[in-house]
Motif scaffolding. Structure first.
Motif, PDB file in Angstrom:
ATOM      1  N   ILE A   1      -3.500  -2.373  -8.252  1.00 43.83           N
ATOM      2  CA  ILE A   1      -2.051  -2.191  -8.151  1.00 43.83           C
ATOM      3  C   ILE A   1      -1.422  -3.238  -7.232  1.00 43.83           C
ATOM      4  O   ILE A   1      -0.293  -3.679  -7.453  1.00 43.83           O
ATOM      5  CB  ILE A   1      -1.737  -0.751  -7.686  1.00 43.83           C
ATOM      6  CG1 ILE A   1      -2.083   0.178  -8.840  1.00 43.83           C
ATOM      7  CG2 ILE A   1      -0.264  -0.619  -7.268  1.00 43.83           C
ATOM      8  CD1 ILE A   1      -1.297   1.420  -8.924  1.00 43.83           C
ATOM      9  N   ILE A   2      -2.132  -3.630  -6.203  1.00 42.85           N
ATOM     10  CA  ILE A   2      -1.521  -4.576  -5.276  1.00 42.85           C
ATOM     11  C   ILE A   2      -1.871  -6.036  -5.586  1.00 42.85           C
ATOM     12  O   ILE A   2      -1.578  -6.928  -4.789  1.00 42.85           O
ATOM     13  CB  ILE A   2      -1.862  -4.250  -3.800  1.00 42.85           C
ATOM     14  CG1 ILE A   2      -3.363  -4.405  -3.531  1.00 42.85           C
ATOM     15  CG2 ILE A   2      -1.386  -2.849  -3.421  1.00 42.85           C
ATOM     16  CD1 ILE A   2      -3.693  -4.366  -2.059  1.00 42.85           C
TER      17      ILE A   2
ATOM     18  N   PHE B   1     -10.316   3.016  -3.828  1.00 45.80           N
ATOM     19  CA  PHE B   1      -9.773   1.795  -3.226  1.00 45.80           C
ATOM     20  C   PHE B   1      -9.919   0.614  -4.191  1.00 45.80           C
ATOM     21  O   PHE B   1      -8.987  -0.151  -4.397  1.00 45.80           O
ATOM     22  CB  PHE B   1     -10.473   1.508  -1.895  1.00 45.80           C
ATOM     23  CG  PHE B   1      -9.939   0.283  -1.201  1.00 45.80           C
ATOM     24  CD1 PHE B   1      -8.710   0.311  -0.562  1.00 45.80           C
ATOM     25  CD2 PHE B   1     -10.654  -0.905  -1.209  1.00 45.80           C
ATOM     26  CE1 PHE B   1      -8.200  -0.804   0.067  1.00 45.80           C
ATOM     27  CE2 PHE B   1     -10.151  -2.037  -0.583  1.00 45.80           C
ATOM     28  CZ  PHE B   1      -8.918  -1.986   0.054  1.00 45.80           C
ATOM     29  N   PHE B   2     -11.116   0.515  -4.800  1.00 46.09           N
ATOM     30  CA  PHE B   2     -11.346  -0.639  -5.668  1.00 46.09           C
ATOM     31  C   PHE B   2     -10.818  -0.452  -7.091  1.00 46.09           C
ATOM     32  O   PHE B   2     -10.509  -1.424  -7.765  1.00 46.09           O
ATOM     33  CB  PHE B   2     -12.841  -0.996  -5.695  1.00 46.09           C
ATOM     34  CG  PHE B   2     -13.276  -1.649  -4.417  1.00 46.09           C
ATOM     35  CD1 PHE B   2     -12.985  -2.987  -4.168  1.00 46.09           C
ATOM     36  CD2 PHE B   2     -13.923  -0.916  -3.428  1.00 46.09           C
ATOM     37  CE1 PHE B   2     -13.355  -3.579  -2.981  1.00 46.09           C
ATOM     38  CE2 PHE B   2     -14.296  -1.515  -2.232  1.00 46.09           C
ATOM     39  CZ  PHE B   2     -14.006  -2.842  -2.007  1.00 46.09           C
TER      40      PHE B   2
ATOM     41  N   LEU C   1       0.833  -1.212   0.000  1.00 47.87           N
ATOM     42  CA  LEU C   1       0.000   0.000   0.000  1.00 47.87           C
ATOM     43  C   LEU C   1       0.859   1.249   0.000  1.00 47.87           C
ATOM     44  O   LEU C   1       0.543   2.247  -0.643  1.00 47.87           O
ATOM     45  CB  LEU C   1      -0.914   0.016   1.230  1.00 47.87           C
ATOM     46  CG  LEU C   1      -2.068  -0.974   1.261  1.00 47.87           C
ATOM     47  CD1 LEU C   1      -2.852  -0.837   2.556  1.00 47.87           C
ATOM     48  CD2 LEU C   1      -2.990  -0.751   0.073  1.00 47.87           C
ATOM     49  N   GLN C   2       1.987   1.177   0.726  1.00 49.28           N
ATOM     50  CA  GLN C   2       2.853   2.351   0.790  1.00 49.28           C
ATOM     51  C   GLN C   2       3.560   2.607  -0.535  1.00 49.28           C
ATOM     52  O   GLN C   2       4.052   3.701  -0.768  1.00 49.28           O
ATOM     53  CB  GLN C   2       3.860   2.193   1.934  1.00 49.28           C
ATOM     54  CG  GLN C   2       3.180   2.423   3.279  1.00 49.28           C
ATOM     55  CD  GLN C   2       4.023   2.015   4.467  1.00 49.28           C
ATOM     56  OE1 GLN C   2       5.051   1.368   4.321  1.00 49.28           O
ATOM     57  NE2 GLN C   2       3.563   2.386   5.659  1.00 49.28           N
TER      58      GLN C   2
ATOM     59  N   VAL D   1      -4.178 -10.583 -12.151  1.00 44.13           N
ATOM     60  CA  VAL D   1      -3.009  -9.926 -11.568  1.00 44.13           C
ATOM     61  C   VAL D   1      -2.396  -8.968 -12.579  1.00 44.13           C
ATOM     62  O   VAL D   1      -2.158  -9.334 -13.725  1.00 44.13           O
ATOM     63  CB  VAL D   1      -1.965 -10.960 -11.105  1.00 44.13           C
ATOM     64  CG1 VAL D   1      -0.699 -10.268 -10.630  1.00 44.13           C
ATOM     65  CG2 VAL D   1      -2.538 -11.820 -10.002  1.00 44.13           C
ATOM     66  N   HIS D   2      -2.176  -7.736 -12.134  1.00 45.35           N
ATOM     67  CA  HIS D   2      -1.589  -6.731 -13.024  1.00 45.35           C
ATOM     68  C   HIS D   2      -0.164  -6.437 -12.596  1.00 45.35           C
ATOM     69  O   HIS D   2       0.079  -6.071 -11.445  1.00 45.35           O
ATOM     70  CB  HIS D   2      -2.405  -5.438 -12.961  1.00 45.35           C
ATOM     71  CG  HIS D   2      -3.848  -5.664 -13.233  1.00 45.35           C
ATOM     72  ND1 HIS D   2      -4.355  -5.742 -14.502  1.00 45.35           N
ATOM     73  CD2 HIS D   2      -4.889  -5.871 -12.391  1.00 45.35           C
ATOM     74  CE1 HIS D   2      -5.659  -5.964 -14.434  1.00 45.35           C
ATOM     75  NE2 HIS D   2      -6.000  -6.064 -13.166  1.00 45.35           N
TER      76      HIS D   2
END
Lengths: 284, 294
Positions: free
Chosen positions: B208-209, B201-202, B179-180, B290-291
């Motif tokens: 990204i994560i 968030f979504f 997240l950071q 997954v990206h």
């Protein structure tokens, strides 16, 4: 002005959430500690933390010192140390050497070695248990501590090797080259130049090995059956079973005692393993 | 010896312990457990012999405990893995708040995880959910009805899952690191477009994560399949084997009941294949969700 008030309200609610979650996380542990000062009746009637009689009554702790196994807390804790100390030492040494070889040298089969390290990381340990038991049994090592630490000499914990490889990658190679110019051989380069740089991660590996070993139950349960040799984890369970449910204060005090070594290490080394785990991955 | 030959020979010397360890502690037991799974093999028996597929046939046709513990394991994994992932992502999210003292909470939240499978913690958890335990005391204080956690199969399973969800530390720390690393510029762009926090968030954070979600998902799944302590120490499989996990069955078959190593090896191979099939299909599916940014 309006924005600032809004922000204040916002952070107020965030603190509320943080504190609420914190309570869920820590209340059971605090309750366990304070319950050691309560009588059976109070344990079952009050969800509050403060014992009616205060914290003056340590008798449960005195009763708990003897573990119902015929031995004391200290005896079983010493047993744990007898395999955790060599296991921790050898895990660190063997993992560092392996990671050094993989990250700093080129040799035939290096890619395969790296692939196998990752592969074994994903291998569930359950598949190895039974043959290894038969193996150690054939060596006559059941009820000895060897099965609980010998593996550590051979860098079998891929998680740590992988974690160390990741760290080696962050250290500039110029450092190695400079030390070679100064006349170090490859081993000296590792010991005098790289290990000091790796110190935080080496401590992380040591602390995690020790902690996971301390918390491991199934391993010692399989290999150690003789009462006098039981390490803390198995001894605690045996003691609790022997106590049945007559004396909850004692059971809770024994449990809390068993948590003290881990909590102590956590207090001293917490920044190491929170950061260490964040760099590579998870376990435990 | 000159430096060049030192650098040429040294890696082989350094890698030797690992190679030996890999052969002795990984390859050998792997092959041997496969062999044992086709044997009638009891410790201290003189009548150990190959019986072909009998162990596996018995499992499927003549072992009610196997099917119960098989389904208990599946149920445990399905219940626990999402619970741990969602909970640890939520905690990582709130620990990512820019607030004073947030590091204190980060450390505090980690304590239950560091105590991990410690018998004391498992025992405490067991006591918490007893009929007269702390959880029921709190429920009745709030005006609720006492819950019999260990007599209902679903609730007993839930108690086991909640223990793991309470020990989300390492998963949470990895989420937090991810997240950071989400570029702030993306949120700023989102804010300009008028996206709500919820939507960001979504639409930004989660995509990204996803690589980290995949990693945590795989590791949690492998671990959950091998859960032992909560089943063995909290519920002992009650009621009626509904929480009797395969790992416990393997342990008891091999080391407690009749030292039936062959049958236990076959059971461990079933568990192994189950884990492998699931892990593989997760990896396979990953290309759809997954990206990778680079």
């Amino acid at each position: 002005m309006e924005l600032r008030t809004k922000r204040k309200i916002n952070s107020f609610f965030r603190y509320i959430i943080l504190i609420l979650v914190g309570l869920i996380m820590l209340y059971p542990l605090m309750w366990l500690f304070t319950a050691t000062f309560k009588g059976n009746h109070e344990i079952f009637t009050s969800a509050g933390l403060l014992p009616q009689e205060g914290f003056g009554d340590w008798s449960a702790w005195k009763r708990a010192w003897n573990f119902n196994t015929g031995y004391t807390f200290l005896h079983h804790f010493t047993n744990s140390l007898r395999y955790l100390v060599p296991r921790t030492f050898f895990t660190v040494v063997s993992s560092v050497i392996t990671a050094y070889a993989v990250s700093r040298f080129s040799f035939k089969g290096k890619r395969i070695v790296f692939a196998l390290i990752i592969g074994t990381l994903l291998m569930p340990s359950v598949i190895f248990t039974i043959p290894m038991y038969l193996f150690y049994n054939a060596l006559g090592w059941i009820n000895s501590y060897y099965p609980l630490w010998v593996e550590a000499m051979f860098a079998t914990n891929s998680f740590f090797v992988f974690m160390l490889i990741q760290f080696f990658r962050t250290i500039p190679r110029e450092l190695d080259e400079a030390s070679i110019v100064d006349g170090c051989n490859t081993l000296q380069t590792l010991i005098y130049i790289l290990v000091p740089v790796l110190k935080p991660i080496v401590i992380t590996v040591a602390v995690l090995t020790f902690m996971w070993g301390m918390n491991d139950y199934l391993g010692p349960l399989i290999y150690i059956t003789r009462m006098s040799r039981l390490p803390l984890s198995v001894a605690l369970r045996t003691a609790i079973d022997a106590e049945s449910t007559a004396d909850y204060g004692k059971v809770y005090a024994m449990s809390f005692m068993a948590l003290i070594p881990a909590l102590t290490i956590f207090a001293f080394a917490q920044r190491y393993f929170i950061d260490g785990v964040a760099t590579t991955g998870s376990k435990g | 010896m000159n430096d060049m030959s030192n650098r040429r020979i040294a890696p082989y010397i350094f890698i030797t312990p690992w190679v030996l360890g890999f052969l002795i502690f990984r390859v050998y037991p792997f092959v041997n457990s496969f062999r044992l799974s086709f044997m009638r093999y009891r410790l201290m028996s003189t009548n150990n012999r190959f019986i072909g597929l009998d162990n596996y046939v018995r499992m499927l046709t003549d072992d009610p405990v196997f099917s119960k513990s098989f389904w208990a394991t599946i149920k445990y994994v399905i219940l626990t893995v999402p619970l741990v992932l969602v909970f640890s992502l939520f905690i990582a999210f709130i620990l990512n708040f820019k607030l004073k003292g947030v590091n204190f909470f980060r450390t505090a939240y980690y304590i239950p995880s560091i105590l991990g499978g410690n018998v004391a913690i498992v025992t405490l958890w067991k006591f918490l959910f007893e009929t007269r335990g702390l959880v029921n005391q709190i429920i009745t204080n709030l005006g609720g009805q006492q819950v019999r956690w260990y007599t209902d199969p679903n609730l007993a399973m839930l108690v086991m899952s909640l223990l793991r969800s309470w020990q989300f530390g390492s998963t949470m720390v990895i989420f937090l690191a991810a997240l950071q690393n989400v570029p702030r510029s993306l949120y700023e762009a989102g804010a300009i477009d008028g996206a709500t926090k919820f939507r960001m968030f979504f639409a930004i954070t989660i995509p990204i994560i996803t690589p980290v979600i995949l990693f945590n998902f795989v590791m949690r799944t492998i671990n959950a399949f091998q859960e032992f302590n909560s089943s063995y120490l909290i519920t002992q499989g009650r009621p009626n084997y509904s929480t009797y996990l395969l790992n416990v069955y393997i342990y008891e078959t091999a080391f407690r009941r009749n030292l039936n190593m062959g049958y236990a090896a076959a059971l461990s191979w079933v568990l192994f294949l189950l884990i492998m099939i699931l892990t593989m299909s997760v990896f396979r599916s990953s290309k759809y969700w997954v990206h990778y940014s680079d």
